[in-house]
Design an enzyme around this catalytic site. Structure first.
Site, PDB file in Angstrom:
ATOM      1  N   ASN A   1       0.840  -1.204   0.000  1.00 34.19           N
ATOM      2  CA  ASN A   1       0.000   0.000   0.000  1.00 34.19           C
ATOM      3  C   ASN A   1       0.870   1.248   0.000  1.00 34.19           C
ATOM      4  O   ASN A   1       1.897   1.300   0.660  1.00 34.19           O
ATOM      5  CB  ASN A   1      -0.915   0.014   1.227  1.00 34.19           C
ATOM      6  CG  ASN A   1      -1.868  -1.171   1.222  1.00 34.19           C
ATOM      7  OD1 ASN A   1      -2.302  -1.609   0.158  1.00 34.19           O
ATOM      8  ND2 ASN A   1      -2.165  -1.694   2.395  1.00 34.19           N
TER       9      ASN A   1
ATOM     10  N   ASP B   1      -0.312   4.346   0.844  1.00 36.76           N
ATOM     11  CA  ASP B   1      -0.813   5.397   1.729  1.00 36.76           C
ATOM     12  C   ASP B   1       0.014   5.450   3.020  1.00 36.76           C
ATOM     13  O   ASP B   1       0.913   4.638   3.227  1.00 36.76           O
ATOM     14  CB  ASP B   1      -2.296   5.138   2.043  1.00 36.76           C
ATOM     15  CG  ASP B   1      -2.486   3.798   2.719  1.00 36.76           C
ATOM     16  OD1 ASP B   1      -2.086   3.681   3.888  1.00 36.76           O
ATOM     17  OD2 ASP B   1      -3.016   2.860   2.079  1.00 36.76           O
TER      18      ASP B   1
ATOM     19  N   HIS C   1       5.880  -0.647  -2.774  1.00 35.84           N
ATOM     20  CA  HIS C   1       5.487   0.074  -3.994  1.00 35.84           C
ATOM     21  C   HIS C   1       5.729   1.576  -3.881  1.00 35.84           C
ATOM     22  O   HIS C   1       5.131   2.360  -4.607  1.00 35.84           O
ATOM     23  CB  HIS C   1       4.008  -0.187  -4.314  1.00 35.84           C
ATOM     24  CG  HIS C   1       3.759  -1.542  -4.885  1.00 35.84           C
ATOM     25  ND1 HIS C   1       2.521  -1.971  -5.283  1.00 35.84           N
ATOM     26  CD2 HIS C   1       4.611  -2.571  -5.129  1.00 35.84           C
ATOM     27  CE1 HIS C   1       2.614  -3.218  -5.736  1.00 35.84           C
ATOM     28  NE2 HIS C   1       3.860  -3.595  -5.647  1.00 35.84           N
TER      29      HIS C   1
ATOM     30  N   CYS D   1      12.481  13.303  -8.717  1.00 34.12           N
ATOM     31  CA  CYS D   1      12.896  13.846 -10.008  1.00 34.12           C
ATOM     32  C   CYS D   1      12.975  12.729 -11.052  1.00 34.12           C
ATOM     33  O   CYS D   1      13.321  11.598 -10.739  1.00 34.12           O
ATOM     34  CB  CYS D   1      14.266  14.507  -9.843  1.00 34.12           C
ATOM     35  SG  CYS D   1      14.897  15.209 -11.384  1.00 34.12           S
TER      36      CYS D   1
ATOM     37  N   PRO E   1     -10.600 -11.553   4.138  1.00 35.64           N
ATOM     38  CA  PRO E   1     -12.037 -11.861   4.039  1.00 35.64           C
ATOM     39  C   PRO E   1     -12.324 -12.920   2.978  1.00 35.64           C
ATOM     40  O   PRO E   1     -13.332 -13.610   3.051  1.00 35.64           O
ATOM     41  CB  PRO E   1     -12.678 -10.525   3.632  1.00 35.64           C
ATOM     42  CG  PRO E   1     -11.609  -9.499   3.687  1.00 35.64           C
ATOM     43  CD  PRO E   1     -10.293 -10.187   3.709  1.00 35.64           C
TER      44      PRO E   1
ATOM     45  N   ALA F   1      -9.328  -7.317   8.388  1.00 42.81           N
ATOM     46  CA  ALA F   1      -8.218  -7.033   9.290  1.00 42.81           C
ATOM     47  C   ALA F   1      -8.662  -6.117  10.437  1.00 42.81           C
ATOM     48  O   ALA F   1      -8.207  -6.270  11.570  1.00 42.81           O
ATOM     49  CB  ALA F   1      -7.089  -6.370   8.501  1.00 42.81           C
TER      50      ALA F   1
HETATM   51 ZN   LIG Z   1      16.506  16.566 -10.571  1.00 44.67          ZN
END
Ligand SMILES: [Zn+2]
Length: 260
Positions: free
Chosen positions: A109, A111, A126, A134, A219, A236
């Site tokens: 995740n 977030d 991820h 950049c 689930p 969870a």
């Molecule tokens: Zn740069």
């Protein structure tokens, strides 16, 4: 699964995980979905008109950087309005109170709900939704407050900046994978994930094969449900608090000590 069935499974899961010294908690989209974070593009909405590759790949970004940034800014705002749930807070408690053991949290995740729940040193396989980096040099920064960094060129070299997420056709960050390897887990709690991307997907199976306990909380039935030592059906948000209670209780700790 009946209530008493769930209780039995939780007790079994706690017994399996209690002796672990380096417990890896590996979480996928299900953990965040419980907090109202939509999976990928969510239900309905304008973003479903686009292919995933248009919104989350280097090629899509090269094609239309503003479109990609619009999507990311919207997701950042949405997640800022979500709150961590009891399951995410339970992981923070487990990390603090799981006796004589270390707990490493890794997730696909993007977030920041785990961090906001108090979980430390989260490994983001991820990348983070709130990082801006950049496209040309190594500059990267946290863009938490107002998306300001996303609106300007790289402060170091002047090139275009992009979201720090790991996109389609991109490898997982080496640093994150190194941390998992260094941690060398001897048990795994797999939460809300059925199809973690390789190479992380191999970790639970590998542990299981080497005789280490793997407990799944989901689930839905997943391809791993039949393989792991214990699989518990349910969200969870509902299952991690009682599991953490058990794992941090003196009874389970004493049992684990006797097994040594
Ligand atoms: Zn740069």
């Amino acid at each position: 699964m009946s209530d008493s069935g769930t209780r039995e499974h939780l007790a079994r899961a706690a017994k399996l995980l209690a002796p672990c010294r380096r417990l890896l908690v590996l979480a996928g989209a299900g953990l965040s979905a419980d907090a109202g974070v939509p999976t990928f593009r969510g239900e309905g909405g304008i973003w479903n008109e686009y292919r995933a590759e248009d919104l989350a790949s280097p090629e899509g970004f090269a094609q239309d950087p503003e479109l990609v940034w619009d999507w990311y800014r919207e997701r950042r705002l949405h997640i800022a309005s979500c709150q961590p749930h009891a399951g995410q807070r339970a992981i923070a408690l487990l990390q603090q109170h799981f006796p004589a053991a270390r707990v490493l949290m890794a997730t696909t995740n993007e977030d920041d709900l785990l961090e906001r729940a108090g979980v430390r040193d989260v490994v983001h396989l991820h990348g983070s939704l709130f990082s801006t980096r950049c496209t040309a040099c190594a500059w990267e920064d946290d863009d938490h407050d107002d998306n300001a960094l996303s609106l300007m060129p790289c402060p170091r070299c002047g090139a275009t900046v992009r979201p720090g997420s790991v996109w389609f056709n991109e490898p997982l960050p080496r640093l994150a994978l190194d941390r998992l390897e260094e941690f060398d887990p001897d048990g795994c709690l797999l939460v809300g994930s059925s199809c973690l991307v390789q190479p992380a997907a191999g970790i639970p199976l590998d542990l299981q094969v080497h005789g280490h306990p793997v407990v799944e909380v989901n689930p839905e039935v997943t391809p791993l449900s039949e393989v792991v030592a214990c699989s518990i059906r349910g969200p969870a948000r509902d299952l991690l608090p009682p599991l953490t209670d058990l794992l941090t209780s003196s009874i389970v700790r004493d049992q684990a000590r006797r097994q040594e």
